[in-house]
Scaffold this motif. Sequence first.
Motif, mmCIF file in Angstrom:
data_model
loop_
_atom_site.group_PDB
_atom_site.id
_atom_site.type_symbol
_atom_site.label_atom_id
_atom_site.label_comp_id
_atom_site.label_asym_id
_atom_site.label_seq_id
_atom_site.Cartn_x
_atom_site.Cartn_y
_atom_site.Cartn_z
ATOM 1 N N SER A 57 98.678 -13.030 80.481
ATOM 2 C CA SER A 57 98.740 -13.263 79.050
ATOM 3 C C SER A 57 99.745 -12.440 78.164
ATOM 4 O O SER A 57 100.046 -12.609 77.273
ATOM 5 C CB SER A 57 97.541 -13.599 78.458
ATOM 6 O OG SER A 57 96.587 -12.286 78.579
ATOM 7 N N THR A 96 103.592 -26.425 73.200
ATOM 8 C CA THR A 96 102.387 -26.391 72.425
ATOM 9 C C THR A 96 102.177 -27.464 71.340
ATOM 10 O O THR A 96 101.154 -27.617 71.017
ATOM 11 C CB THR A 96 102.218 -24.919 71.806
ATOM 12 O OG1 THR A 96 103.685 -24.983 71.016
ATOM 13 C CG2 THR A 96 102.172 -23.755 72.859
ATOM 14 N N GLU A 115 98.670 -26.956 89.295
ATOM 15 C CA GLU A 115 97.113 -27.288 89.153
ATOM 16 C C GLU A 115 96.710 -27.085 90.552
ATOM 17 O O GLU A 115 95.442 -26.536 90.775
ATOM 18 C CB GLU A 115 97.153 -28.671 88.756
ATOM 19 C CG GLU A 115 95.649 -29.389 88.666
ATOM 20 C CD GLU A 115 95.542 -30.622 88.468
ATOM 21 O OE1 GLU A 115 94.542 -31.372 87.878
ATOM 22 O OE2 GLU A 115 96.591 -31.537 88.413
ATOM 23 N N ARG A 131 103.977 -21.817 79.732
ATOM 24 C CA ARG A 131 102.497 -21.970 79.516
ATOM 25 C C ARG A 131 101.693 -21.704 80.616
ATOM 26 O O ARG A 131 100.607 -21.041 80.621
ATOM 27 C CB ARG A 131 102.219 -23.541 79.071
ATOM 28 C CG ARG A 131 100.721 -23.694 78.805
ATOM 29 C CD ARG A 131 100.542 -25.076 77.878
ATOM 30 N NE ARG A 131 99.247 -25.308 77.556
ATOM 31 C CZ ARG A 131 98.825 -25.807 76.500
ATOM 32 N NH1 ARG A 131 99.742 -26.401 75.852
ATOM 33 N NH2 ARG A 131 97.435 -26.045 76.364
ATOM 34 N N PHE A 132 101.953 -22.341 81.848
ATOM 35 C CA PHE A 132 101.327 -21.877 83.021
ATOM 36 C C PHE A 132 101.194 -20.527 83.463
ATOM 37 O O PHE A 132 99.998 -20.201 83.586
ATOM 38 C CB PHE A 132 101.985 -22.785 84.342
ATOM 39 C CG PHE A 132 101.903 -22.251 85.746
ATOM 40 C CD1 PHE A 132 100.601 -21.955 86.381
ATOM 41 C CD2 PHE A 132 103.126 -21.551 86.079
ATOM 42 C CE1 PHE A 132 100.366 -21.113 87.321
ATOM 43 C CE2 PHE A 132 102.881 -20.920 87.472
ATOM 44 C CZ PHE A 132 101.594 -20.664 88.100
ATOM 45 N N TYR A 133 102.073 -19.738 83.274
ATOM 46 C CA TYR A 133 102.211 -18.519 83.561
ATOM 47 C C TYR A 133 101.191 -17.714 82.371
ATOM 48 O O TYR A 133 100.511 -16.736 83.158
ATOM 49 C CB TYR A 133 103.814 -17.756 83.513
ATOM 50 C CG TYR A 133 104.149 -16.408 83.985
ATOM 51 C CD1 TYR A 133 104.432 -16.120 85.277
ATOM 52 C CD2 TYR A 133 103.582 -15.351 83.299
ATOM 53 C CE1 TYR A 133 104.730 -14.981 85.689
ATOM 54 C CE2 TYR A 133 103.692 -14.237 83.656
ATOM 55 C CZ TYR A 133 104.415 -13.756 84.884
ATOM 56 O OH TYR A 133 104.409 -12.572 85.657
ATOM 57 N N ARG A 134 101.435 -17.803 81.315
ATOM 58 C CA ARG A 134 100.644 -17.502 80.236
ATOM 59 C C ARG A 134 99.112 -17.704 80.539
ATOM 60 O O ARG A 134 98.296 -16.739 80.379
ATOM 61 C CB ARG A 134 100.979 -17.706 79.027
ATOM 62 C CG ARG A 134 100.578 -16.820 77.796
ATOM 63 C CD ARG A 134 100.764 -17.161 76.546
ATOM 64 N NE ARG A 134 102.187 -17.165 76.285
ATOM 65 C CZ ARG A 134 102.754 -16.292 76.033
ATOM 66 N NH1 ARG A 134 102.336 -15.054 75.614
ATOM 67 N NH2 ARG A 134 104.160 -16.176 75.601
ATOM 68 N N GLU A 135 98.582 -18.755 80.755
ATOM 69 C CA GLU A 135 97.380 -19.064 81.208
ATOM 70 C C GLU A 135 96.780 -18.679 82.436
ATOM 71 O O GLU A 135 95.476 -18.271 82.419
ATOM 72 C CB GLU A 135 97.237 -20.690 80.940
ATOM 73 C CG GLU A 135 97.283 -21.076 79.468
ATOM 74 C CD GLU A 135 97.131 -22.851 79.510
ATOM 75 O OE1 GLU A 135 96.593 -23.195 80.414
ATOM 76 O OE2 GLU A 135 97.439 -23.231 78.285
ATOM 77 N N ARG A 136 97.670 -18.693 83.614
ATOM 78 C CA ARG A 136 96.945 -18.486 85.014
ATOM 79 C C ARG A 136 97.597 -17.190 85.671
ATOM 80 O O ARG A 136 97.012 -16.583 86.520
ATOM 81 C CB ARG A 136 97.449 -19.673 85.826
ATOM 82 C CG ARG A 136 96.884 -21.001 85.330
ATOM 83 C CD ARG A 136 95.233 -21.133 85.239
ATOM 84 N NE ARG A 136 94.494 -20.531 86.278
ATOM 85 C CZ ARG A 136 93.126 -20.190 86.300
ATOM 86 N NH1 ARG A 136 92.839 -20.084 85.174
ATOM 87 N NH2 ARG A 136 92.950 -20.175 87.412
ATOM 88 N N PHE A 148 95.799 -24.624 87.161
ATOM 89 C CA PHE A 148 95.974 -24.613 85.850
ATOM 90 C C PHE A 148 95.803 -26.097 85.300
ATOM 91 O O PHE A 148 95.702 -26.876 86.110
ATOM 92 C CB PHE A 148 97.752 -24.491 85.856
ATOM 93 C CG PHE A 148 98.178 -25.192 84.598
ATOM 94 C CD1 PHE A 148 98.467 -24.359 83.364
ATOM 95 C CD2 PHE A 148 99.011 -26.447 84.628
ATOM 96 C CE1 PHE A 148 98.759 -24.795 82.348
ATOM 97 C CE2 PHE A 148 99.699 -26.677 83.408
ATOM 98 C CZ PHE A 148 99.684 -25.826 82.136
ATOM 99 N N ASP A 149 95.300 -26.234 84.147
ATOM 100 C CA ASP A 149 94.971 -27.374 83.557
ATOM 101 C C ASP A 149 96.205 -28.214 82.974
ATOM 102 O O ASP A 149 96.469 -27.748 81.851
ATOM 103 C CB ASP A 149 93.927 -27.600 82.674
ATOM 104 C CG ASP A 149 93.338 -28.661 81.987
ATOM 105 O OD1 ASP A 149 93.823 -29.690 82.315
ATOM 106 O OD2 ASP A 149 92.567 -28.899 81.314
#
Length: 308
Positions: free
Chosen positions: A31, A180, A117, A23-28, A122-123
Amino acid sequence: MKVRVFYHDKCFDGASSAALFSRFYRERISSDVTFVFSGLLHRAGALFDEKQFDGDENAIVDFKYSSSPRITWWFDHHQSAFLTPEDAAHFEQDQSNRKFYDPDFKSCTSFIATVAEQRFGFDPSPVADLVHWTDIVDGAMYPDAQTAVEMKAPAMKLTLIIESAQDYTFIPRLIPLLATRPLVALEQRRSIAVLRERIESKDHTLFFDITDHDLEGYNKFVPYYLHPESIYSVGLSKSSFRVKVSVGSNPWAPSEPTVNLAKVCERYGGGGHARVGAISFGVTEEEAARKAAREIAVELRGSVCTTM
């Protein structure tokens, strides 16, 4: 881009670490990525097969260090993270800002969340529940022995499933959901999958036996969701203190139920309401409970045949 993520297999923290990292990799980071998840186990001899390091990027989470130049990301929190002094020296000399180690963290999942973060913006708040439970499970931070043994929380039930999974494809399929979906929802998905497999549907009456699963608290409407044609359901489940026969009727049934289920259950020492009832047996009375459930299912099926 293909990113292969290696994680500690048959481990809740390992699977959760892979989920949070992806998730972190995809968001920051990127994508436009396809993740492939591969489990690793501690064993005698070589721990890694370098032929598997076939991604455009390769990450290891919650597992020992590899000095392979093909490994581009690494996170771990175990004190015994390095196989050799040379591996430790290799890590110390790394300048990539992609490899991280801190044995003070209770879980690798919380470690990844903190690093992602603080260093990458990252959130982690959407996965706060996952982080919370990996700390409890991996750090054995249970409030008492009873909580640790009863395993009532969804995360703890998932831990048991992950640790005992025989299907090697199960955890890689679960990991994207951990990133998710709420843990409670994942537990419900599990109960739906089990019930879909176990339900016997005949004469608008359902029968299922899930005494080999810790699912006494399953959603009682799931059988009717899976079989909207049904009128009645009879289910067997088991907990630490009883074997339960649940007898119910479909609120959305195609025909009105005619049998008073409370009266049926009373004959076996149970009770309830006209449309829903239950019978409790002792934990050693599984066969008696199974016999009663089968008899009730036959009775209800017979009642449907005479009225339809």
